[in-house]
Design a protein around this motif. Structure first.
Motif, PDB file in Angstrom:
ATOM      1  N   TYR A 140      26.527  49.179   3.839  1.00 38.35           N
ATOM      2  CA  TYR A 140      27.746  49.098   4.639  1.00 38.35           C
ATOM      3  C   TYR A 140      27.446  48.513   6.014  1.00 38.35           C
ATOM      4  N   ILE A 141      28.236  47.512   6.396  1.00 40.24           N
ATOM      5  CA  ILE A 141      28.074  47.021   7.763  1.00 40.24           C
ATOM      6  C   ILE A 141      29.269  47.387   8.639  1.00 40.24           C
ATOM      7  N   ILE A 142      30.283  48.021   8.022  1.00 41.04           N
ATOM      8  CA  ILE A 142      31.383  48.529   8.837  1.00 41.04           C
ATOM      9  C   ILE A 142      30.944  49.855   9.461  1.00 41.04           C
ATOM     10  N   TYR A 143      31.644  50.252  10.512  1.00 40.75           N
ATOM     11  CA  TYR A 143      31.259  51.466  11.222  1.00 40.75           C
ATOM     12  C   TYR A 143      32.237  52.589  10.926  1.00 40.75           C
ATOM     13  N   PRO A 144      31.717  53.765  10.590  1.00 41.96           N
ATOM     14  CA  PRO A 144      32.603  54.904  10.403  1.00 41.96           C
ATOM     15  C   PRO A 144      32.897  55.580  11.749  1.00 41.96           C
ATOM     16  N   ALA A 145      34.143  56.004  11.935  1.00 47.27           N
ATOM     17  CA  ALA A 145      34.493  56.779  13.128  1.00 47.27           C
ATOM     18  C   ALA A 145      35.326  57.957  12.679  1.00 47.27           C
ATOM     19  N   ILE A 146      35.076  59.113  13.279  1.00 48.04           N
ATOM     20  CA  ILE A 146      35.824  60.297  12.880  1.00 48.04           C
ATOM     21  C   ILE A 146      36.874  60.622  13.932  1.00 48.04           C
ATOM     22  N   CYS A 147      38.070  61.005  13.457  1.00 45.85           N
ATOM     23  CA  CYS A 147      39.134  61.429  14.365  1.00 45.85           C
ATOM     24  C   CYS A 147      39.104  62.950  14.397  1.00 45.85           C
ATOM     25  N   VAL A 148      38.825  63.504  15.554  1.00 42.81           N
ATOM     26  CA  VAL A 148      38.574  64.938  15.635  1.00 42.81           C
ATOM     27  C   VAL A 148      39.612  65.614  16.528  1.00 42.81           C
ATOM     28  N   PRO A 149      40.238  66.680  16.006  1.00 45.95           N
ATOM     29  CA  PRO A 149      41.161  67.453  16.847  1.00 45.95           C
ATOM     30  C   PRO A 149      40.398  68.471  17.695  1.00 45.95           C
ATOM     31  N   ASP A 150      41.033  68.914  18.776  1.00 45.61           N
ATOM     32  CA  ASP A 150      40.404  69.919  19.652  1.00 45.61           C
ATOM     33  C   ASP A 150      39.940  71.153  18.873  1.00 45.61           C
ATOM     34  N   TYR A 151      40.788  71.559  17.929  1.00 40.84           N
ATOM     35  CA  TYR A 151      40.519  72.785  17.173  1.00 40.84           C
ATOM     36  C   TYR A 151      39.131  72.753  16.523  1.00 40.84           C
ATOM     37  N   PHE A 152      38.745  71.589  16.032  1.00 44.61           N
ATOM     38  CA  PHE A 152      37.438  71.473  15.387  1.00 44.61           C
ATOM     39  C   PHE A 152      36.317  71.737  16.384  1.00 44.61           C
ATOM     40  N   TRP A 153      36.426  71.128  17.562  1.00 44.12           N
ATOM     41  CA  TRP A 153      35.352  71.328  18.552  1.00 44.12           C
ATOM     42  C   TRP A 153      35.331  72.768  19.045  1.00 44.12           C
ATOM     43  N   LYS A 154      36.524  73.371  19.141  1.00 42.77           N
ATOM     44  CA  LYS A 154      36.556  74.774  19.582  1.00 42.77           C
ATOM     45  C   LYS A 154      35.814  75.645  18.571  1.00 42.77           C
ATOM     46  N   LEU A 155      36.089  75.404  17.293  1.00 45.72           N
ATOM     47  CA  LEU A 155      35.385  76.189  16.267  1.00 45.72           C
ATOM     48  C   LEU A 155      33.884  75.920  16.330  1.00 45.72           C
ATOM     49  N   ALA A 156      33.524  74.654  16.489  1.00 46.36           N
ATOM     50  CA  ALA A 156      32.104  74.314  16.520  1.00 46.36           C
ATOM     51  C   ALA A 156      31.425  75.021  17.685  1.00 46.36           C
ATOM     52  N   ARG A 157      32.144  75.194  18.755  1.00 45.29           N
ATOM     53  CA  ARG A 157      31.562  75.835  19.930  1.00 45.29           C
ATOM     54  C   ARG A 157      31.540  77.355  19.783  1.00 45.29           C
ATOM     55  N   ASP A 158      32.694  77.927  19.333  1.00 44.75           N
ATOM     56  CA  ASP A 158      32.820  79.383  19.397  1.00 44.75           C
ATOM     57  C   ASP A 158      32.457  80.085  18.089  1.00 44.75           C
ATOM     58  N   ASN A 159      32.545  79.372  16.999  1.00 43.49           N
ATOM     59  CA  ASN A 159      32.350  80.053  15.728  1.00 43.49           C
ATOM     60  C   ASN A 159      31.825  79.067  14.693  1.00 43.49           C
ATOM     61  N   ILE A 160      30.593  78.665  14.896  1.00 41.37           N
ATOM     62  CA  ILE A 160      30.048  77.573  14.101  1.00 41.37           C
ATOM     63  C   ILE A 160      29.895  77.939  12.628  1.00 41.37           C
ATOM     64  N   ASN A 161      29.941  79.223  12.332  1.00 37.88           N
ATOM     65  CA  ASN A 161      29.810  79.626  10.932  1.00 37.88           C
ATOM     66  C   ASN A 161      31.139  79.636  10.188  1.00 37.88           C
ATOM     67  N   ALA A 162      32.225  79.331  10.908  1.00 35.14           N
ATOM     68  CA  ALA A 162      33.539  79.328  10.262  1.00 35.14           C
ATOM     69  C   ALA A 162      33.599  78.248   9.187  1.00 35.14           C
ATOM     70  N   MET A 163      34.589  78.395   8.292  1.00 32.75           N
ATOM     71  CA  MET A 163      34.759  77.394   7.254  1.00 32.75           C
ATOM     72  C   MET A 163      35.750  76.346   7.715  1.00 32.75           C
ATOM     73  N   TRP A 164      35.579  75.155   7.209  1.00 32.57           N
ATOM     74  CA  TRP A 164      36.494  74.059   7.519  1.00 32.57           C
ATOM     75  C   TRP A 164      37.056  73.563   6.203  1.00 32.57           C
ATOM     76  N   SER A 165      38.369  73.370   6.145  1.00 29.99           N
ATOM     77  CA  SER A 165      38.967  72.947   4.882  1.00 29.99           C
ATOM     78  C   SER A 165      39.228  71.456   4.872  1.00 29.99           C
ATOM     79  N   LEU A 166      38.686  70.801   3.865  1.00 29.62           N
ATOM     80  CA  LEU A 166      38.945  69.375   3.680  1.00 29.62           C
ATOM     81  C   LEU A 166      40.053  69.244   2.650  1.00 29.62           C
ATOM     82  N   MET A 167      41.027  68.401   2.976  1.00 32.06           N
ATOM     83  CA  MET A 167      42.189  68.309   2.085  1.00 32.06           C
ATOM     84  C   MET A 167      42.607  66.861   1.869  1.00 32.06           C
ATOM     85  N   ASP A 168      43.492  66.699   0.891  1.00 37.55           N
ATOM     86  CA  ASP A 168      43.950  65.357   0.578  1.00 37.55           C
ATOM     87  C   ASP A 168      45.315  65.131   1.249  1.00 37.55           C
TER      88      ASP A 168
END
Lengths: 831, 350
Positions: free
Chosen positions: A418-446
Motif C-alpha cells: 500500500y502506498i496510500i496513507y491510513p488516517a484514523i478519525c478519533v472522537p474525544d471519548y476514545f482518548w478519554k477511555l484510553a487515558r482513564d480506563n485503558i482496559n475498557a472494551m471498544w466496540s467496532l461496528m458496521d
C-alpha cells in the motif's frame, strides 16, 4: 606625475599611492599593529625610489617593491603577512583562471568575480570549488557536462558551516539557463516581454486573456517593473523546483521564461480583473519574487496558462453505494493526476465481509482501499510534490484493525504494497477511555448495519451527541459488534506508527467544535497532509437524462451539488522580510490574501462540484514558513517558554491581519456566500479565542456588519514546496536535522538553512532532540490563532515505550490539537 | 610463558561454576555457562543488542529498478569493472565473517557478549543475501558467477583474499591469548577498513546519481557494520582490561603493524580497483582516506596513530560520512522512509 599601472587583465589605470597604503595597512592590521603616517610615507618613498624612473609598471612589480620596502625597514612580520596574502590571492586567481579556461561556450570570468566579491569569506573560496571540480572532471567531454559537474561540486560543498554554496550553485545554474534562453529568444524572434507573451499565447502555452486584458504599452511598462537581480534569491534547490514544476517548457524540454518573467506573468494573471491592474501587478510581483508571500504549487505552475487550475487540497467522501464509490474513484484519478494529492473519507462504507463470512480475500473496506491504491499506483506521480492519498476511517468502524496495518513493514503474507496513507478519525471519548480506563472494551461496528437497525448514520454526529448514540448502539444487542480492548487498539496504532509513521490521526470532535462554518455542515476528514478542515458531504445523484443540444442528443448526469472542498493556498515566508515590522507584516498578508482570493474567481476546475464549493466558502489555506529560522534569528530555543510567548504574539498578529484583510476585501468585493450564521458572523469565533481587546472588538463588529471574504483562512500545511522555493524552514516545525539530504529522482539534494550562522547555530534544534511536549505546546499555542489545522509531525527515537508514545497522542488531544500527521522515528545510533 | 597465554574453549554446562558477575570474563571465565542475562557484567551489551535487533532489514525493501538501467547504460567501463570487483570483494568478506565469527565465539566465555556475536553473524548472512539480491536483479546468471568467483581469474584478488584469510587461520592453528588479540584486531580491521573502502566506492556512484539502489542497500549494510565495529572495539577494550599483561610493547607494535600493513594493502587495492578512472575519486583522495581510517581505528582501541597527520577526515572525503548516514536522508515527505524501525523492540508498558 601621471604614472600608469598595468593591471592583470591588461587594462591601464592611474597609479595611486592610496591603493598601496590601504593594502599595506591591511597587512599591519592582520598583525595587530597600526601603520603610522610616518611609517607609511617612509615605505612609499622607498617604493617611489624604485619605480619612479619607469613610466609603466605592472601590479606584480609594485607588489615586489612593497615586499622589498617592508623588509628593508625591518617590518619582517608585516612583510611575511603581506607575502602570504599575496600568495593566497595568486592562488585564488589561478583557480579562477583554471575554471574560466575549462569552458569554451560559457565565459565564467564575470560570474566568478562576482561570486568572489559577494562571498568573500574563506569557506566560499573558489579554491574549494576548483578542487572539488577537479576530482569530478575526469575526461569530461563537453561544456554542458562540465557545467553539471561544476554545479554538483558547488552543491557538495554545502554544509552547516557553509550553507550558501546552495545559492552559489543556483547562481551558476541560472547563469547557464539565462545564456541558453538568450539564444533561444533569438531563434524564436522574441525581442521583449510583449513578443514573448505573444509567442507563448500563439503556441498555446499562455492563456489569451493576458493580451485581452493588457495592451502592448501596458506590457512594456510591466516589463520595466521586472527586477532581474531578484534571481539572486534563488538557491540551486529553489531553482530546481521551479524548473521541474513551474517554468513552462516545450515537449523537448526547452524553456521559454526567465524566473522573473514567470513571476510577472503570474502576477499579471492574478491582477487582470483588478480595477487598478498595473498597481496590483507590481504588488503581486513584488511579494512573490521577493518570496515574502509564496503561492502554492498549482498557482505557480498553472497561473498564466489556459484553463488554469489554481486550487489544491481536495477532500472527498465515498458514500456507501456503487455509484458513489466509482464516482469517487473517477474523481480521485483526475484529482491525483492533476494535483498529486487527496484526502478521502471512507467511514460510510459497509463491511460486506463481516456480515458475509464466506469471503476470505480482501476483507471489508480493504477491497475498496485496494482499488484506491491501484488507481494511485497506476497514475504513479513520481518525484512530484505532495504526492499521495490519505484515506480516513472512523475508529469504531468494524474494519479498523485491518485498516491500521495496511502499511505494515513486512506484510509478506499479503504480498501487496500500500502506498496510500491510513488516517484514523478519533472522537474525544476514545482518548478519554484510553487515558482513564485503558482496559475498557471498544466496540467496532458496521455503519451500514447501524443505519439499518437505528435509522441514523452514526458518523454524521460529533461531540456528546455522537457519544450518546455510540453508547446506544453499543447497548443495542441487535447490532453485531467486534469488541476489542482499547489497549489492543492502542497497541496496533502505536506499533504501526512506530514502524511506518502511520496511521495519521484526526481528532474529529475538536475539529468540528472549532469549525467556523458548522452551520453549513460537518467535517468528516481532512486532506492529504491533515491541515485543511472544511465541511464535506456526499453527493446525491438524481438521474441521467437525454437532452437535445444543437439538435444532437447528449447525456446529462444530474446531481445535487455537495460540499467537496478545495482551497487556494499560499505561505507567508517570515524570513524574507522584516517580520517584526507590523505594518510590513500586514502589507504582505493583505497583498497575499488579495492575490489568493482572486485565484478563486480565476481558477478553472476539472471538478465542477468542488468549484461550486470553493465559490461558496471562498476557502484559503494560508500558512507560514520560516518559523524555526525566525526563532534562531531571535536567539530563542524552540523548546522554551520564551518561544511560546514569542510565537503567541506573532501568530496573534498574523491572525489579526488575516481577518482584517479578508474583512477589507469583503467590504470591497462582498462576503463569502455562506457567511450568514457562521462563527465569524455570530461572534463565537472571537469569544472562543478570548479575542477581547478593543482592537479585536472593532474588527469583530466590522466583520459582523460588513462580512468576511473567506470562510476558511488559516491552515498551516507542511509547505515543502514553498519552503524550498523561499529557502525558509518548513512551516512552524523544527528542522529534522541541521543538515540532511533529500533524495529526489536519484539525486541527493542537501538541505541546510541558508540563515544558519556560527552565532545562531545553537538555536537550530533537531526535531528529534527537543522535548515533544514543546511541539505539542507550540501547536496548542498556534491552534488558538487559526481556523483549520496544522500539519504536525511528532519526532521520537527508538527509546520510546508504548506508553510514552500513547501519552503524546493523549497530550495532543488534551491540548486541543486537531491532527497528527507523521510520527517520525529516528533510530538512536549506538556509539 | 605457554601457561600465561593459555586460552580455553568455553565448555557446555559447568555445574561447579561460579555464579558471581565477577566470574564472567571475555575469555577464560569460570561461570556456569548458564545464559544469565539478568545479571549482566558488560553494561554496554544491552543497548548494543537492542540497537542491533531493531536494525533488522531485508534487501527486498529497496527498489532496484533504476540500478538495472544504470548498470547497463550509465556505468562507464571502468565503473562497471570497479563495481563488479568491489561487490566481489564484499561477498568474500561477508562469507569469511560468517565462517570465522563462530571460531572466535568458541572462546568467548561471557554469554552476553557471545549473544552479540551470534547476532552479528546473522546480520552478515543478511548482507550476503543482499549481495545475492543485487546480483540477481542487475545481472544475468553467467555475469553473476563471474562476479562471485572473480578471484579464480584475478590473481591480485586471490592474493589479497589469501592474505586476509591467513590472518584468521593463524588463530585457528594456534589459539592462545596472543593470537586471540591478533584475530580480534584482524576482525576489527576487516570491519573497519576493508569494508569501508568498498562502501565509499558505492557512495561515490550514488553521489554521481548512479546505482542509487545499491547505495541504499550498502547504507544499510554500513549501519550494521558500524555496530559490529563498535562491538569489536568494546570486546578488544574489555579484553585489554582483563589481560593487561598481554599488552606488552612488543604486542602493541605487532598490532600497529597489522593495521599499517592492512592500510598499505588497502591503498594498493584502491589503486588497482579504482585508480584514476572513476569520476569523483582519485588516488590521493583514497590514500588520504585510508590513512585517516587507519589512524582512527588504531587510536580508538588505544594504539598509537599509524600515519603522521591524517587525524581528521580529509576535506575531499567529507561527503562519505554525509552519504553513509541513513538518518540524514529524508526521502520525499510522502516517500517511503527507511528510517522506520521494527516495533518488536518497542517496550510494551501499556
Amino acid at each position: 606625475m601621471n604614472k600608469k599601472i598595468i593591471k592583470r587583465d591588461g587594462r591601464e589605470e592611474e597609479f595611486k599611492d592610496s591603493k598601496i597604503v590601504s593594502a599595506i595597512e591591511k597587512s599591519f592590521i592582520s598583525q595587530n599593529s597600526i601603520l603610522s603616517d610616518e611609517e607609511s610615507s617612509k615605505i612609499l618613498n622607498l617604493i617611489h625610489e624604485a619605480i619612479d624612473l619607469k613610466e609603466k609598471i605592472t601590479v606584480e612589480d609594485i607588489q615586489d617593491e612593497v615586499e622589498k620596502a617592508l623588509m628593508s625597514l625591518n617590518f619582517y612580520d608585516i612583510a611575511k603577512a603581506y607575502i602570504l596574502y599575496r600568495n593566497s590571492r595568486t592562488q585564488i586567481r589561478e583557480y579562477r583562471d583554471f575554471l574560466v579556461k575549462e569552458f569554451n561556450k560559457y565565459d565564467l570570468r564575470l560570474l566568478s568575480k562576482n561570486i568572489e566579491k559577494e562571498y568573500p569569506t574563506k569557506e566560499y573560496s573558489l579554491l574549494n570549488l576548483a578542487n572539488k571540480y577537479k576530482s569530478f572532471s575526469l575526461n569530461s567531454i563537453d561544456d554542458e557536462e562540465k557545467m553539471n559537474i561544476l554545479i554538483k561540486s558547488a552543491l557538495e560543498l554545502v554544509s552547516v558551516e557553509a550553507p550558501k554554496w546552495d545559492l552559489i550553485a543556483g547562481r551558476i545554474e541560472l547563469f547557464r539557463y539565462h545564456l541558453n534562453l538568450k539564444t533561444r529568444n533569438k531563434e524564436l524572434n522574441v525581442t521583449n516581454f510583449y513578443s514573448k507573451i505573444k509567442y507563448l499565447i500563439d503556441n498555446d502555452y499562455y492563456g489569451s486573456y493576458l493580451l485581452e486584458k493588457y495592451n502592448e504599452e501596458e506590457i512594456n511598462k510591466i516589463e520595466r517593473m521586472i527586477i532581474k537581480s531578484r534571481d539572486k534569491l534563488l538557491s540551486y534547490s529553489s531553482f530546481k523546483v521551479l524548473k521541474e514544476e513551474c517554468l513552462i517548457k516545450d515537449k523537448n524540454g526547452n524553456y521559454f521564461e526567465t524566473p522573473q518573467e514567470m513571476f510577472m506573468a503570474i502576477a499579471m494573471h492574478l491582477a487582470m480583473n483588478e480595477k487598478d491592474k498595473l498597481f496590483y501587478v507590481k504588488r503581486f510581483y513584488d511579494v512573490l519574487s521577493k518570496f515574502e508571500f509564496v503561492f502554492a504549487l498549482p498557482i505557480l505552475k498553472n497561473a498564466r496558462r489556459k484553463n488554469a487550475q489554481l486550487s489544491n487540497c481536495f477532500i472527498d467522501i465515498m458514500d456507501d453505494s456503487i455509484v458513489s464509490i466509482f464516482e469517487s474513484i473517477s474523481n480521485l484519478a483526475k484529482t491525483y493526476d492533476l494535483t498529486g494529492g487527496m484526502g478521502i473519507y471512507l467511514g460510510k462504507l459497509r463491511s460486506t465481509s463481516y456480515l458475509n463470512k464466506n469471503s476470505e480475500e480482501n476483507v471489508g473496506i480493504l477491497k475498496w482501499l485496494k482499488i484506491i491504491n491501484d488507481v494511485v499506483l497506476a497514475i504513479n506521480k513520481k518525484g512530484g510534490f505532495n504526492g499521495g492519498v490519505t484515506c480516513y476511517l472512523d475508529i469504531w468502524h468494524i474494519d479498523m484493525l485491518d485498516f491500521l496495518e495496511i502499511r505494515k513493514y513486512l506484510n509478506l503474507n499479503k504480498h501487496y504494497k500500500y502506498i496510500i496513507y491510513p488516517a484514523i478519525c478519533v472522537p474525544d471519548y476514545f482518548w478519554k477511555l484510553a487515558r482513564d480506563n485503558i482496559n475498557a472494551m471498544w466496540s467496532l461496528m458496521d455503519p451500514h448495519e447501524i443505519y439499518l437497525k437505528k435509522n441514523y448514520h452514526l458518523e454524521d454526529f460529533y461531540g456528546v451527541e455522537w457519544e450518546n448514540r455510540y453508547l446506544d448502539c453499543v447497548h443495542d444487542d441487535r447490532i453485531i459488534k467486534k469488541d476489542v480492548p482499547i489497549k489492543e487498539i492502542i497497541r496496533l496504532i502505536v506499533k504501526n506508527a512506530f514502524e511506518t509513521g502511520t496511521p495519521f490521526c484526526f481528532n474529529r470532535d475538536i475539529a468540528n467544535k472549532e469549525n467556523p462554518n458548522k452551520h453549513k455542515g460537518m467535517i468528516y476528514s481532512s486532506n492529504l497532509s491533515l491541515e485543511i478542515m472544511q465541511n464535506v458531504s456526499p453527493k446525491n445523484f438524481i438521474n441521467e437524462e437525454v437532452m437535445k443540444f444543437n439538435g444532437e442528443e447528449v447525456l446529462i448526469k444530474k446531481s445535487e451539488p455537495s460540499n467537496y472542498p478545495t482551497s487556494v493556498l499560499g505561505s507567508i515566508c517570515l524570513m524574507n522580510f522584516d517580520y517584526s515590522n507590523d505594518s510590513k507584516l500586514e502589507d504582505v498578508i493583505s497583498i497575499g490574501i488579495r492575490a489568493l482570493d482572486n485565484c478563486i474567481d480565476l481558477t478553472s476546475c476539472f471538478n465542477l462540484n468542488s468549484l461550486l464549493t470553493l465559490k461558496k466558502y471562498r476557502s484559503l489555506g494560508i500558512s507560514v514558513n520560516g518559523y524555526q529560522d525566525v526563532l534562531a534569528n531571535e536567539n530563542i530555543k524552540f523548546d522554551s517558554e520564551e518561544q511560546l510567548i514569542f510565537g503567541n504574539k506573532l501568530f496573534e498578529k498574523i491572525n489579526y491581519f488575516t481577518l482584517k484583510a479578508s474583512n477589507a476585501l469583503a467590504i470591497e468585493k462582498g462576503s463569502y456566500p455562506y457567511f450568514k450564521g457562521s462563527d465569524f458572523d455570530n461572534g463565537n469565533y472571537f469569544i472562543n479565542r478570548d479575542y477581547l481587546s478593543e482592537k479585536r472588538a472593532k474588527l469583530k463588529d466590522s466583520i459582523k456588519n460588513k462580512g468576511l471574504r473567506n470562510g476558511y483562512l488559516l491552515a498551516f500545511s507542511s509547505s515543502r514546496f514553498t519552503s524550498i522555493l523561499s529557502s525558509n524552514s518548513e512551516s512552524i516545525l523544527p528542522l529534522l536535522s541541521k543538515f540532511y539530504f533529500e533524495e529526489e529522482a536519484n539525486k541527493m539534494i542537501p538541505r541546510v538553512s541558508k540563515f544558519i550562522t556560527n552565532e545562531n547555530n545553537l538555536y537550530y534544534s533537531d526535531a528529534f532532540d527537543i522535548s515533544q511536549d514543546y511541539i505539542i505546546k507550540t501547536a496548542q499555542m498556534i491552534y488558538k490563532h487559526i481556523d483549520q489545522g496544522v500539519s504536525l509531525n511528532l519526532y521520537i527515537n527508538n527509546n520510546y515505550s508504548m506508553r510514552q508514545i500513547l501519552d503524546l497522542y493523549i497530550k495532543a488531544y488534551e491540548a486541543g490539537i486537531k491532527s497528527i500527521h507523521f510520527l517520525r522515528l529516528k533510530e538512536a545510533t549506538y556509539e | 610463558m605457554e601457561e600465561n597465554i593459555k586460552l580455553n574453549k568455553k565448555g557446555l554446562f559447568n555445574p561447579s561454576g561460579d555464579i558471581s558477575i565477577n566470574a564472567k570474563a571475555i575469555v577464560n571465565g569460570t561461570s556456569t555457562n548458564i545464559n544469565d542475562l539478568n545479571n549482566i557484567k558488560y553494561k554496554w551489551v544491552s543497548n548494543w543488542y537492542r540497537q542491533a535487533i531493531s536494525n533488522f532489514w531485508i534487501p527486498e525493501e529497496v527498489n532496484m529498478n533504476q540500478d538495472i538501467k544504470d548498470y547497463r547504460k550509465s556505468l562507464t567501463i571502468a565503473e562497471r569493472r570497479s563495481y563488479n570487483k568491489t561487490l566481489s570483494f564484499l561477498i568474500y568478506l561477508d562469507s569469511l565473517q560468517t565462517l570465522n565469527l563462530p571460531n572466535i565465539n568458541e572462546y568467548i566465555s561471557a554469554q552476553e557478549v557471545s549473544f552479540c556475536i551470534n547476532l552479528q553473524c546473522f546480520q552478515e548472512d543478511i548482507h550476503s543475501q543482499s549481495y545475492a539480491y543485487i546480483l540477481d536483479t542487475i545481472c544475468s546468471p553467467d555475469e553473476r558467477n563471474s562476479i562471485i568467483y572473480d578471484f579464480k581469474n584475478d590473481s591480485i584478488m586471490l592474493k589479497r583474499y589469501e592474505f586476509i584469510n591467513g590472518k584468521y587461520e593463524e588463530f585457528i592453528d594456534n589459539p592462545n591469548l596472543i593470537s586471540f588479540i591478533k584475530v580480534l584486531v584482524a576482525n576489527y580491521i576487516l570491519e573497519g577498513l576493508y569494508f569501508y573502502t568498498g562502501f565509499m566506492f558505492f557512495y561515490n556512484l550514488g553521489r554521481n546519481s548512479k546505482m542509487n539502489g545499491t547505495a541504499q542497500i550498502i547504507r544499510k549494510v554500513n549501519k550494521d557494520e558500524n555496530n559490529h565495529l563498535s562491538l569489536f572495539k568494546n570486546i578488544i577494550l574489555e579484553f585489554k582490561k582483563e589481560h593487561k599483561e598481554i599488552f606488552t610493547l612488543e604486542v602493541e607494535s605487532i598490532l600497529e603493524n597489522m593495521i599499517k600493513e592492512a592500510c598499505i594493502q588497502e591503498i594498493e587495492w584502491g589503486f588497482y580497483i579504482i585508480g584514476n578512472e572513476i569520476r569523483g575519486l582519485n588516488i590521493d583522495m583514497i590514500k588520504d582516506y585510508i590513512k585517516y581510517l587507519g589512524n582512527i581505528r588504531a587510536t580508538s582501541i588505544g594504539l598509537k596513530p599509524i600515519f603522521e597527520g591524517h587525524l581528521k577526515e580529509p576535506l575531499s572525503m567529507s561527503w562519505v560520512s554525509n552519504f553513509s548516514k541513513d538518518d540524514y536522508i529524508k526521502l520525499d515527505n510522502y516517500g517511503n522512509s527507511s528510517l522506520y524501525s521494527k516495533s518488536s523492540t518497542l517496550k510494551d508498558d501499556l
